[in-house]
Motif scaffolding. Structure first.
Motif, mmCIF file in Angstrom:
data_model
loop_
_atom_site.group_PDB
_atom_site.id
_atom_site.type_symbol
_atom_site.label_atom_id
_atom_site.label_comp_id
_atom_site.label_asym_id
_atom_site.label_seq_id
_atom_site.Cartn_x
_atom_site.Cartn_y
_atom_site.Cartn_z
ATOM 1 N N MET B 2 0.830 -1.188 0.000
ATOM 2 C CA MET B 2 0.000 0.000 0.000
ATOM 3 C C MET B 2 0.880 1.259 0.000
ATOM 4 O O MET B 2 1.839 1.356 0.760
ATOM 5 N N ILE B 3 0.546 2.187 -0.869
ATOM 6 C CA ILE B 3 1.302 3.440 -0.918
ATOM 7 C C ILE B 3 0.529 4.500 -0.149
ATOM 8 O O ILE B 3 -0.630 4.779 -0.456
ATOM 9 N N ALA B 4 1.179 5.086 0.851
ATOM 10 C CA ALA B 4 0.519 6.093 1.675
ATOM 11 C C ALA B 4 0.318 7.378 0.888
ATOM 12 O O ALA B 4 1.148 7.735 0.046
ATOM 13 N N GLU B 5 -0.810 8.043 1.172
ATOM 14 C CA GLU B 5 -1.092 9.314 0.519
ATOM 15 C C GLU B 5 -0.124 10.372 1.046
ATOM 16 O O GLU B 5 0.158 10.410 2.249
ATOM 17 N N PRO B 6 0.389 11.233 0.178
ATOM 18 C CA PRO B 6 1.318 12.279 0.641
ATOM 19 C C PRO B 6 0.641 13.190 1.664
ATOM 20 O O PRO B 6 -0.550 13.481 1.552
ATOM 21 N N LEU B 7 1.406 13.620 2.658
ATOM 22 C CA LEU B 7 0.865 14.490 3.700
ATOM 23 C C LEU B 7 0.982 15.944 3.268
ATOM 24 O O LEU B 7 1.938 16.319 2.595
ATOM 25 N N ASP B 8 0.001 16.757 3.668
ATOM 26 C CA ASP B 8 0.124 18.188 3.391
ATOM 27 C C ASP B 8 0.822 18.884 4.561
ATOM 28 O O ASP B 8 1.067 18.286 5.609
ATOM 29 N N CYS B 9 1.125 20.163 4.367
ATOM 30 C CA CYS B 9 1.891 20.905 5.370
ATOM 31 C C CYS B 9 1.186 20.941 6.721
ATOM 32 O O CYS B 9 1.817 20.799 7.778
ATOM 33 N N SER B 10 -0.114 21.139 6.684
ATOM 34 C CA SER B 10 -0.863 21.238 7.932
ATOM 35 C C SER B 10 -0.742 19.955 8.750
ATOM 36 O O SER B 10 -0.505 19.988 9.956
ATOM 37 N N ALA B 11 -0.887 18.829 8.082
ATOM 38 C CA ALA B 11 -0.789 17.542 8.783
ATOM 39 C C ALA B 11 0.617 17.336 9.342
ATOM 40 O O ALA B 11 0.787 16.805 10.439
ATOM 41 N N VAL B 12 1.597 17.791 8.598
ATOM 42 C CA VAL B 12 2.985 17.592 9.032
ATOM 43 C C VAL B 12 3.315 18.434 10.259
ATOM 44 O O VAL B 12 3.920 17.942 11.215
ATOM 45 N N ASP B 15 2.007 17.075 13.420
ATOM 46 C CA ASP B 15 2.704 15.869 13.904
ATOM 47 C C ASP B 15 4.178 16.130 14.218
ATOM 48 O O ASP B 15 4.913 15.186 14.519
ATOM 49 N N LEU B 16 4.595 17.377 14.153
ATOM 50 C CA LEU B 16 6.032 17.649 14.178
ATOM 51 C C LEU B 16 6.729 17.138 15.443
ATOM 52 O O LEU B 16 7.766 16.456 15.375
ATOM 53 N N TRP B 17 6.188 17.462 16.612
ATOM 54 C CA TRP B 17 6.847 17.026 17.836
ATOM 55 C C TRP B 17 6.782 15.511 17.991
ATOM 56 O O TRP B 17 7.749 14.890 18.430
ATOM 57 N N SER B 18 5.635 14.939 17.626
ATOM 58 C CA SER B 18 5.533 13.474 17.696
ATOM 59 C C SER B 18 6.557 12.835 16.759
ATOM 60 O O SER B 18 7.150 11.800 17.077
ATOM 61 N N TYR B 19 6.768 13.476 15.599
ATOM 62 C CA TYR B 19 7.770 12.983 14.657
ATOM 63 C C TYR B 19 9.172 13.084 15.258
ATOM 64 O O TYR B 19 9.948 12.119 15.230
ATOM 65 N N GLU B 30 7.521 7.876 8.068
ATOM 66 C CA GLU B 30 8.051 7.933 6.718
ATOM 67 C C GLU B 30 7.384 9.053 5.924
ATOM 68 O O GLU B 30 8.039 9.788 5.172
ATOM 69 N N GLY B 31 6.049 9.197 6.130
ATOM 70 C CA GLY B 31 5.313 10.243 5.423
ATOM 71 C C GLY B 31 5.815 11.633 5.784
ATOM 72 O O GLY B 31 6.011 12.485 4.912
ATOM 73 N N VAL B 32 6.025 11.852 7.083
ATOM 74 C CA VAL B 32 6.504 13.169 7.532
ATOM 75 C C VAL B 32 7.934 13.396 7.035
ATOM 76 O O VAL B 32 8.281 14.477 6.552
ATOM 77 N N ARG B 33 8.756 12.338 7.145
ATOM 78 C CA ARG B 33 10.157 12.465 6.701
ATOM 79 C C ARG B 33 10.214 12.849 5.221
ATOM 80 O O ARG B 33 10.973 13.734 4.820
ATOM 81 N N GLU B 34 9.394 12.193 4.432
ATOM 82 C CA GLU B 34 9.386 12.447 2.996
ATOM 83 C C GLU B 34 8.916 13.876 2.699
ATOM 84 O O GLU B 34 9.486 14.574 1.865
#
Lengths: 219, 111
Positions: B2-12, B15-19, B30-34
């Protein structure tokens, strides 16, 4: 006291010294993170080990002594603070805290953001900011950011759900950042001006806080 | 696969601190890193937050005189033992104000 009682107590005392006391440096470091001055920290450490010794019979040998001692130290620390001053964040505002922190960064010119962590004498500034944090936020920051415990471990030490520790951690971090900005502005290191609204991050208001949903369920 | 949908800026940024704490799911990490690798708007924020967390972590400091502290604690423990204050039955008087025994350390239960 019978001879058996005396032997049993001596064995418990020996086990306590062998298992709990080696973690004294860890407890001392944690206490310094919480109290921010050595005298108060030493008092916390001493009281922690006195309470631990009293409660040693409740300690399960397969448990983590460090975590157990941190829990007691945290309780000793909180007891020393006014309960009425505790501010407890709810568990569902962690995203808003992260957004608010990023927004704070958006509000700074890029050069100013770099100045915040390079030109400002950041360690003393952070120490002051940490001392101003409410006790529960300070506990969360100390456990995760200084002691490097996982969210799960920190939640167990603080005896709260994981969502609560995350919320307190994020709120604490954001308050630290706000304090740094205030201190940097007071010192004339960064300007008062903020970016215009068209440079805000998506989902973040330019007015200083995260953009909140305008309609129920819009988030 | 399964290919994850790209994340937009707002979602990233949400999640920044959790990332940065590496507490997201592997897929989300992986989504946030990408996203950060390819987004010029979000990357500086992540860079700043990472530097901030490093600075906070540097507040960690060891006790300047652990031997003196250990001596003090050992003396207090010995005094408590001699006066009977360390006996298990003495701990009832140390119950928390709300009735919870603060030394019970519930971590034992879920360790």
């Amino acid at each position: 006291m019978s001879a058996d009682d005396a032997r049993s107590r001596a064995a418990a005392h020996e086990a306590f010294e062998q298992i709990a006391l080696p973690f004294l440096p860890d407890v001392a470091r944690f206490a310094l993170s919480l109290a921010r001055n050595r005298d108060d920290a030493d008092d916390i450490v001493q009281e922690t080990f006195l309470r631990a010794q009293r409660s040693w019979h409740t300690f399960q040998l397969d448990a983590d002594p460090r975590r157990w001692l941190f829990t007691i130290a945290r309780n000793v620390f909180l007891r020393s603070r006014e309960r009425a001053q505790r501010q407890v964040a709810t568990a569902d505002d962690t995203e808003l805290e992260t957004l608010a922190a990023v927004n704070l960064h958006v509000g700074l010119q890029r050069d100013s953001a770099e100045d915040l962590l390079t030109r400002l004498d950041v360690q003393p500034a952070l120490e002051r900011a940490m001392a101003d944090l409410s006790p529960e936020y300070r506990v969360a920051v100390a456990l995760v950011d200084l002691e490097e415990l996982s969210y799960e471990e920190a939640a167990a030490v603080a005896q709260v759900p994981i969502g609560t520790i995350r919320s307190r951690l994020y709120r604490g971090r954001r308050l630290l950042q706000e304090s740094l900005v205030t201190q940097a502005r007071d010192a004339g290191i960064i300007p008062l001006a903020s970016r215009s609204s068209d440079e805000s991050m998506p989902g973040i208001s330019a007015a200083g806080g995260p953009a909140r949903p305008t309609q129920p369920g819009a988030r | 696969m399964m290919i994850a949908e790209p994340l937009d800026c707002s979602a990233v940024v949400r999640d920044l601190w959790s990332y940065l704490d590496e507490s997201l799911t592997p897929e989300r990490m992986e989504g946030v890193r990408e996203h950060l690798a390819n987004c010029q708007r979000c990357f500086p924020h992540a860079d700043f937050e990472r530097a901030f967390l490093n600075a906070v972590g540097e507040m960690r400091r060891e006790h300047p005189d652990p031997n003196a502290l250990r001596s003090r604690v050992l003396a207090a423990l010995a005094t408590a033992a001699a006066t009977g204050a360390s006996r298990p039955d003495a701990r009832e008087s140390h119950a928390d104000d709300d009735g919870e025994l603060d030394d019970s350390a519930s971590v034992n239960d879920d360790a």
